[in-house]
Motif scaffolding. Sequence first.
Motif, mmCIF file in Angstrom:
data_model
loop_
_atom_site.group_PDB
_atom_site.id
_atom_site.type_symbol
_atom_site.label_atom_id
_atom_site.label_comp_id
_atom_site.label_asym_id
_atom_site.label_seq_id
_atom_site.Cartn_x
_atom_site.Cartn_y
_atom_site.Cartn_z
ATOM 1 N N LYS A 8 0.805 -1.224 0.000
ATOM 2 C CA LYS A 8 0.000 0.000 0.000
ATOM 3 C C LYS A 8 0.834 1.267 0.000
ATOM 4 O O LYS A 8 0.345 2.338 -0.383
ATOM 5 C CB LYS A 8 -0.943 -0.008 1.210
ATOM 6 N N THR A 9 2.072 1.156 0.442
ATOM 7 C CA THR A 9 2.932 2.344 0.493
ATOM 8 C C THR A 9 4.012 2.314 -0.582
ATOM 9 O O THR A 9 4.930 3.140 -0.556
ATOM 10 C CB THR A 9 3.602 2.474 1.877
ATOM 11 N N SER A 26 -5.611 0.143 8.076
ATOM 12 C CA SER A 26 -6.539 -0.487 7.129
ATOM 13 C C SER A 26 -6.160 -1.928 6.805
ATOM 14 O O SER A 26 -6.961 -2.669 6.222
ATOM 15 C CB SER A 26 -6.602 0.326 5.832
ATOM 16 N N SER A 27 -4.959 -2.326 7.180
ATOM 17 C CA SER A 27 -4.490 -3.685 6.860
ATOM 18 C C SER A 27 -4.786 -4.693 7.962
ATOM 19 O O SER A 27 -4.639 -5.906 7.749
ATOM 20 C CB SER A 27 -2.987 -3.663 6.590
ATOM 21 N N GLU A 48 7.519 2.083 0.762
ATOM 22 C CA GLU A 48 8.047 3.170 1.595
ATOM 23 C C GLU A 48 7.905 2.882 3.094
ATOM 24 O O GLU A 48 8.499 3.563 3.916
ATOM 25 C CB GLU A 48 7.334 4.487 1.255
ATOM 26 N N THR A 108 3.549 8.907 8.935
ATOM 27 C CA THR A 108 2.796 9.880 8.155
ATOM 28 C C THR A 108 1.334 9.439 8.118
ATOM 29 O O THR A 108 1.007 8.287 8.437
ATOM 30 C CB THR A 108 3.327 9.958 6.710
ATOM 31 N N ASP A 109 0.457 10.323 7.709
ATOM 32 C CA ASP A 109 -0.964 9.973 7.626
ATOM 33 C C ASP A 109 -1.171 8.796 6.676
ATOM 34 O O ASP A 109 -1.980 7.896 6.955
ATOM 35 C CB ASP A 109 -1.769 11.178 7.142
ATOM 36 N N ALA A 110 -0.433 8.779 5.582
ATOM 37 C CA ALA A 110 -0.576 7.701 4.596
ATOM 38 C C ALA A 110 -0.082 6.372 5.172
ATOM 39 O O ALA A 110 -0.703 5.318 4.963
ATOM 40 C CB ALA A 110 0.191 8.047 3.323
ATOM 41 N N GLU A 111 1.030 6.418 5.890
ATOM 42 C CA GLU A 111 1.575 5.197 6.489
ATOM 43 C C GLU A 111 0.634 4.656 7.560
ATOM 44 O O GLU A 111 0.393 3.445 7.647
ATOM 45 C CB GLU A 111 2.952 5.483 7.088
ATOM 46 N N ARG A 112 0.101 5.568 8.366
ATOM 47 C CA ARG A 112 -0.808 5.140 9.431
ATOM 48 C C ARG A 112 -2.076 4.541 8.842
ATOM 49 O O ARG A 112 -2.606 3.531 9.337
ATOM 50 C CB ARG A 112 -1.134 6.327 10.338
ATOM 51 N N ALA A 113 -2.569 5.148 7.778
ATOM 52 C CA ALA A 113 -3.764 4.621 7.112
ATOM 53 C C ALA A 113 -3.483 3.237 6.533
ATOM 54 O O ALA A 113 -4.332 2.334 6.607
ATOM 55 C CB ALA A 113 -4.214 5.579 6.012
ATOM 56 N N ALA A 114 -2.308 3.061 5.963
ATOM 57 C CA ALA A 114 -1.942 1.758 5.402
ATOM 58 C C ALA A 114 -1.892 0.691 6.487
ATOM 59 O O ALA A 114 -2.364 -0.435 6.296
ATOM 60 C CB ALA A 114 -0.586 1.865 4.695
#
Length: 338
Positions: free
Chosen positions: A51-52, A255-256, A55, A246-252
């Motif tokens: 998802k990242t 959500s997993s 990264e 980051t917000d994107a990393e936390r969301a990934a």
Amino acid sequence: MKKMLGGVAAVAISVAFVSEAAATEWNVSVWGKRRAFTEHVEKLAELVAEKTGGEFTMNVSYGGLSKPKENLDGVSIGAFEMAQFCAGYHPDKNRLITVLELPFLGVSTLKEEVAVSNAVYAHPAVAKEMAQWNARLLMTSPMPQYNLVGTGEPRDELAEFDGMRVRATGGLGEAFKAVGGVPTSVPATEAYNAMESGVVDTVAFAQHAHLSFGTINRADWWTANLNPGTVNCPVVVNTDAYDALTDAERAALDSSVDEAIAHYLANYGELLKRWDTVLEEKGVEKVVISDEVLSQFRDKAAVPARDKWIADITAQGLPGQELYDLVVTTLDNTRAGN
């Protein structure tokens, strides 16, 4: 031109360095070897990386970072960012989630185990207790009800549990103690040696652990339906590391979790389907305990353990009765929903 090319190259190198530096890498401490018990951790790492775009990655270490009983401490001090541990390894550090290890709670499926664990993990008092260790509960490691393997003649009468040395932690250990057993809480990785050397007569594990740690290879028999309870083994993350995502990393990551648990349940289901074949291949007798003996065991172990747990937790100013009721209510609601 040379100066211009040199400048471009320098910029390219600088950008590559920043990009590499910006990547997030977590170390994850588990133990033993890859098995059904760790499949959700492996799946989580896979999903987060996907998802990242690579990264945010996780390095899952099987015993290379810490001993099993020290994983919570390691997360607490930031020695690694994520870890799996079992509540019975240090009940004084995670008092409230030990409600999930009480004997004969009545949980009968892995989905029910996930439901009651999630409900308890979400309770504010539980989150607050974990925060004392700079830890955040991420997901459970649902396991079937434990059962015994042993050598010699099967122990299928309550009187035969008297004096029995059994590898059992937490509430399971207390349950066997209530009927005269002598529990020891050696880590799972040491259970085979304890059985081989005669330190214990029997070992209580879920099916995957009897396979992974080799206790099934020393067994003459296995109790098919004793089902006294199970242990609760959360996966936790270091709070500072989680907040630094980051917000994107936390969301990934967040959500997993459900996807990772779904993968775990499917994988464990396949193991359970072939369990009888495993017993047959290894020449292990499948012992069915009578309803009368099971009833006697519950009478001696379940209510006294529950009442003691509630009283002890309440005396510490914590919501013992509330958490026990939460487990019962969640279990009822989960079954009603099915």
